[in-house]
Design a protein around this motif. Structure first.
Motif, PDB file in Angstrom:
ATOM      1  N   THR A 198      18.054 -50.276 -34.037  1.00 32.57           N
ATOM      2  CA  THR A 198      16.981 -50.434 -35.026  1.00 32.57           C
ATOM      3  C   THR A 198      15.739 -49.666 -34.608  1.00 32.57           C
ATOM      4  N   ALA A 199      15.355 -49.812 -33.345  1.00 30.11           N
ATOM      5  CA  ALA A 199      14.182 -49.094 -32.843  1.00 30.11           C
ATOM      6  C   ALA A 199      14.430 -47.589 -32.861  1.00 30.11           C
ATOM      7  N   ARG A 200      15.611 -47.171 -32.455  1.00 28.96           N
ATOM      8  CA  ARG A 200      15.929 -45.743 -32.434  1.00 28.96           C
ATOM      9  C   ARG A 200      15.853 -45.144 -33.840  1.00 28.96           C
ATOM     10  N   ASN A 201      16.323 -45.868 -34.822  1.00 34.67           N
ATOM     11  CA  ASN A 201      16.250 -45.381 -36.205  1.00 34.67           C
ATOM     12  C   ASN A 201      14.803 -45.220 -36.664  1.00 34.67           C
ATOM     13  N   ARG A 202      13.958 -46.184 -36.287  1.00 35.10           N
ATOM     14  CA  ARG A 202      12.537 -46.083 -36.654  1.00 35.10           C
ATOM     15  C   ARG A 202      11.899 -44.868 -35.991  1.00 35.10           C
ATOM     16  N   VAL A 203      12.250 -44.637 -34.733  1.00 33.08           N
ATOM     17  CA  VAL A 203      11.698 -43.506 -33.984  1.00 33.08           C
ATOM     18  C   VAL A 203      12.130 -42.186 -34.626  1.00 33.08           C
ATOM     19  N   ARG A 204      13.397 -42.068 -34.982  1.00 37.65           N
ATOM     20  CA  ARG A 204      13.894 -40.844 -35.626  1.00 37.65           C
ATOM     21  C   ARG A 204      13.190 -40.599 -36.951  1.00 37.65           C
ATOM     22  N   LYS A 205      12.996 -41.659 -37.713  1.00 39.84           N
ATOM     23  CA  LYS A 205      12.333 -41.537 -39.017  1.00 39.84           C
ATOM     24  C   LYS A 205      10.900 -41.037 -38.859  1.00 39.84           C
ATOM     25  N   SER A 206      10.177 -41.593 -37.901  1.00 40.55           N
ATOM     26  CA  SER A 206       8.796 -41.172 -37.655  1.00 40.55           C
ATOM     27  C   SER A 206       8.747 -39.719 -37.193  1.00 40.55           C
ATOM     28  N   LYS A 207       9.723 -39.323 -36.374  1.00 45.77           N
ATOM     29  CA  LYS A 207       9.777 -37.942 -35.886  1.00 45.77           C
ATOM     30  C   LYS A 207      10.011 -36.967 -37.042  1.00 45.77           C
ATOM     31  N   ARG A 208      10.861 -37.354 -37.989  1.00 46.52           N
ATOM     32  CA  ARG A 208      11.134 -36.486 -39.148  1.00 46.52           C
ATOM     33  C   ARG A 208       9.879 -36.300 -40.000  1.00 46.52           C
ATOM     34  N   GLY A 230       7.722 -47.049 -33.735  1.00 47.00           N
ATOM     35  CA  GLY A 230       8.049 -46.076 -34.774  1.00 47.00           C
ATOM     36  C   GLY A 230       6.875 -45.570 -35.575  1.00 47.00           C
ATOM     37  N   TYR A 231       5.692 -45.546 -34.985  1.00 45.60           N
ATOM     38  CA  TYR A 231       4.514 -45.042 -35.690  1.00 45.60           C
ATOM     39  C   TYR A 231       3.890 -43.827 -34.985  1.00 45.60           C
ATOM     40  N   SER A 232       4.625 -43.230 -34.059  1.00 43.97           N
ATOM     41  CA  SER A 232       3.999 -42.240 -33.179  1.00 43.97           C
ATOM     42  C   SER A 232       4.584 -40.844 -33.251  1.00 43.97           C
ATOM     43  N   GLY A 233       5.707 -40.659 -33.920  1.00 48.45           N
ATOM     44  CA  GLY A 233       6.298 -39.334 -34.029  1.00 48.45           C
ATOM     45  C   GLY A 233       6.911 -38.831 -32.741  1.00 48.45           C
ATOM     46  N   ILE A 234       7.291 -39.732 -31.854  1.00 50.71           N
ATOM     47  CA  ILE A 234       7.863 -39.353 -30.563  1.00 50.71           C
ATOM     48  C   ILE A 234       9.351 -39.046 -30.727  1.00 50.71           C
ATOM     49  N   ALA A 235       9.897 -38.194 -29.868  1.00 46.91           N
ATOM     50  CA  ALA A 235      11.322 -37.890 -29.928  1.00 46.91           C
ATOM     51  C   ALA A 235      12.122 -38.944 -29.168  1.00 46.91           C
ATOM     52  N   GLU A 236      13.314 -39.232 -29.664  1.00 46.02           N
ATOM     53  CA  GLU A 236      14.190 -40.200 -29.016  1.00 46.02           C
ATOM     54  C   GLU A 236      14.508 -39.772 -27.583  1.00 46.02           C
ATOM     55  N   GLU A 237      14.678 -38.483 -27.376  1.00 43.86           N
ATOM     56  CA  GLU A 237      14.981 -37.951 -26.046  1.00 43.86           C
ATOM     57  C   GLU A 237      13.850 -38.255 -25.068  1.00 43.86           C
ATOM     58  N   THR A 238      12.610 -38.197 -25.547  1.00 43.80           N
ATOM     59  CA  THR A 238      11.458 -38.487 -24.694  1.00 43.80           C
ATOM     60  C   THR A 238      11.462 -39.957 -24.268  1.00 43.80           C
ATOM     61  N   LEU A 239      11.769 -40.846 -25.207  1.00 41.27           N
ATOM     62  CA  LEU A 239      11.849 -42.271 -24.876  1.00 41.27           C
ATOM     63  C   LEU A 239      12.969 -42.534 -23.869  1.00 41.27           C
ATOM     64  N   ASP A 240      14.091 -41.855 -24.026  1.00 39.42           N
ATOM     65  CA  ASP A 240      15.201 -42.048 -23.091  1.00 39.42           C
ATOM     66  C   ASP A 240      14.814 -41.606 -21.679  1.00 39.42           C
ATOM     67  N   ARG A 241      14.004 -40.541 -21.573  1.00 42.12           N
ATOM     68  CA  ARG A 241      13.577 -40.089 -20.258  1.00 42.12           C
ATOM     69  C   ARG A 241      12.621 -41.118 -19.628  1.00 42.12           C
TER      70      ARG A 241
END
Length: 525
Positions: A35-45, A115-126
């Motif tokens: 759920t969080a990952r989906n929000r992050v991807r949406k904000s990044k798009r 999910g309000y920051s436009g961050i990439a999922e890869e960055t969060l994983d790091r």
């Protein structure tokens, strides 16, 4: 505290101080849910679409701070994000403890996962990799004014993402380049807005505030226990702790302290021995424990309530609501916590101030207790000089009580024309609490010494067990010795919460309860 098997979902569940400390210690595992990952991807798009359209949005395709009117081309937006981490890494001073830097990582990933920051999922994983592998960036302690968030500390925190800076790795400090060679990691290429999302926020202030709450709570609990021991050792009156009195002035902290001290003194032969004595009333340092300790309790509670909100807040800038709405606001401003931390700093200092007064009172001589807490004085100085140390520490704390939030120095060519200085107040509060632990340790030794002169009368079961616990580490003093060694033992007892744990064990064994009217509010955080 939290279970050793507990998991926590970043950006989805409510974060508390105990959960954050659990993740930091490794007893809780933090995870990123689908759920969080989906929000992050949406904000990044959304950010990517803004870049494609070319519409000017602060921090995405414009410069930062006073350069907010400078447009940045689509091709340069990635370079911009890398440069911001480099240019803002201007911290100085000793590095903060790795546990604080790790808390900063935990708080930041939780905020970004909203999910309000436009961050990439890869960055969060790091970032998650750094937390899980306990590879913690080196963060200098000085350089934040607590306004655009904690810019300098956060820039240092995330330099390793792009291959710069230093980290704690396997109990040593190494360059990030060496870390990459050892682990096979490669530097990340930050996308539009990512650098700004990483360095805007209050995670430096909030990480310190979590530690302030934790250390302050420990000191408050010890202050009540040690204060009760001193009331008993000096045969003070129990009447100032009656509920009939505090019901007429019902501050939560006062009621909690009065009830707790009264429970600690229950069953004491020492207190019963002088129930009909001629003394009308005690000095304030004994009589007003509920009012003074209680006021500090109220300050702790105020900070706790604000930190709980901040733990789950989005504090970077701009905030990406949706494709049509991005808001450049001031959620990064540290003022809400800055003022409360100054209040907590003062409240902690006051606990030390009244503790020092009780120590002084114990040295004056009391019916049944000799002057300087030693029978053979003259050739022996007794406990006289221990109070010099508490006087010095109390004075130092008073000097640290000037509120950092009362000061504001404009920065960023006037864009940041009011700043909170919350980072300074947070660091200062921890210094005061460190001094307070030492003052309380000395009062613990003093109260235990006074207690001995009441024998063969016995204390109640709880304080009697506390006395025994102290005596395992520090012997009764019949003559002068190197009291610094005793003080070190006392500090260790306070920091390791040894006597608190002993009280809990006895309560469980004897089926006793120290719960008060407001235990739920003052014991959970």
């Amino acid at each position: 505290m939290v279970s050793s098997t507990q998991t926590f979902l970043y950006g989805e569940e409510e974060l508390s101080c105990s959960i954050a400390l659990g993740i930091e210690s490794g007893s809780v595992q933090g995870l990123l849910s689908d759920t969080a990952r989906n929000r992050v991807r949406k904000s990044k798009r959304v950010v990517e679409k803004i870049v494609e359209k070319g519409q000017a949005v602060y921090g995405i395709n414009t410069g930062f701070g006073p350069l907010c009117t400078t447009n940045i081309s689509k091709e340069e937006t990635r370079v911009l994000q890398t440069n911001i981490l480099k240019s803002h890494s201007v911290g100085v001073g000793k590095p903060i403890k790795s546990e604080l830097a790790k808390l900063m990582l935990i708080l930041k990933i939780h905020a970004l996962a909203r999910g309000y920051s436009g961050i990439a999922e890869e960055t969060l994983d790091r970032i998650l990799w750094h937390i899980e592998n306990n590879v913690i960036p080196i963060v200098p302690s000085q350089g934040s004014v607590g306004a655009s968030g904690d810019l300098a500390p956060l820039a240092h925190l995330f330099l390793p993402l792009i291959g710069f800076g230093k980290v704690y790795y396997e109990d040593t400090t190494i360059e990030t380049g060496e870390l990459f060679r050892k682990t096979g990691l490669k530097p990340l290429e930050l996308g539009p807005k990512e650098g700004l999302a990483l360095i805007n926020g209050t995670q430096f202030i909030t990480a310190h505030a979590i530690k302030v709450l934790d250390k302050f709570h420990n000191c408050l609990t010890h202050a009540d226990i040690i204060g009760a021991m001193m009331v008993e050792g000096l045969q003070g009156s129990i009447k100032p702790f009656y509920s009939e009195l505090h019901g007429l002035r019902p501050f939560k902290g006062n009621i909690h302290v009065a009830e707790r001290v009264k429970l600690l003194l229950k069953g004491s032969e020492i207190m019963e021995d002088h129930i009909d004595c001629e003394r009308v009333q005690d000095p304030y340092s004994l009589r007003c424990i509920p009012q003074v300790h209680g006021a500090s309790r109220n300050a702790w509670l105020h900070l706790k309530e604000l930190v709980q909100i901040e733990l789950n807040a989005v504090t970077d800038n701009p905030v990406i609501i949706n494709e049509e709405l991005t808001i450049s606001g001031g959620n990064f401003h540290g003022q809400p916590l800055a003022m409360a931390l100054d209040y907590a700093c003062l409240a902690a200092s006051e606990l030390g101030n009244i503790s020092d007064r009780r120590i002084y009172l114990a040295l004056e001589g009391n019916p049944g207790v000799p002057k300087l807490l030693m029978e053979d004085t003259g050739i022996n100085s007794g406990y006289m000089i221990l109070q010099y140390t508490t006087a010095a520490l109390a004075s130092e704390n008073k000097g640290l009580c000037f509120p950092s939030s009362a000061d504001s120095i404009p920065t960023s060519m006037g864009q940041e024309d009011h700043v909170s200085m919350g980072s300074i107040g947070a660091r200062k509060a921890l210094r005061v609490l460190g001094n307070l632990e030492k003052i309380l340790a000395i009062e613990l030794l003093t109260a235990t010494q006074a207690f001995e002169f009441r024998k063969p009368l016995k204390s109640g079961i709880l304080l009697d067990e506390v006395h025994k616990e102290v005596r395992k580490k520090v012997a009764f003093a019949k003559k002068d010795r190197v009291f610094a060694d005793d003080i070190e033992q006392g500090i260790e007892l306070v920091q390791k919460q040894t006597i608190i744990q002993r009280i809990h064990e006895v309560c469980k064994r004897e089926q006793l309860s120290l719960k008060t009217t407001y235990s739920e509010e003052f014991e959970n955080y």
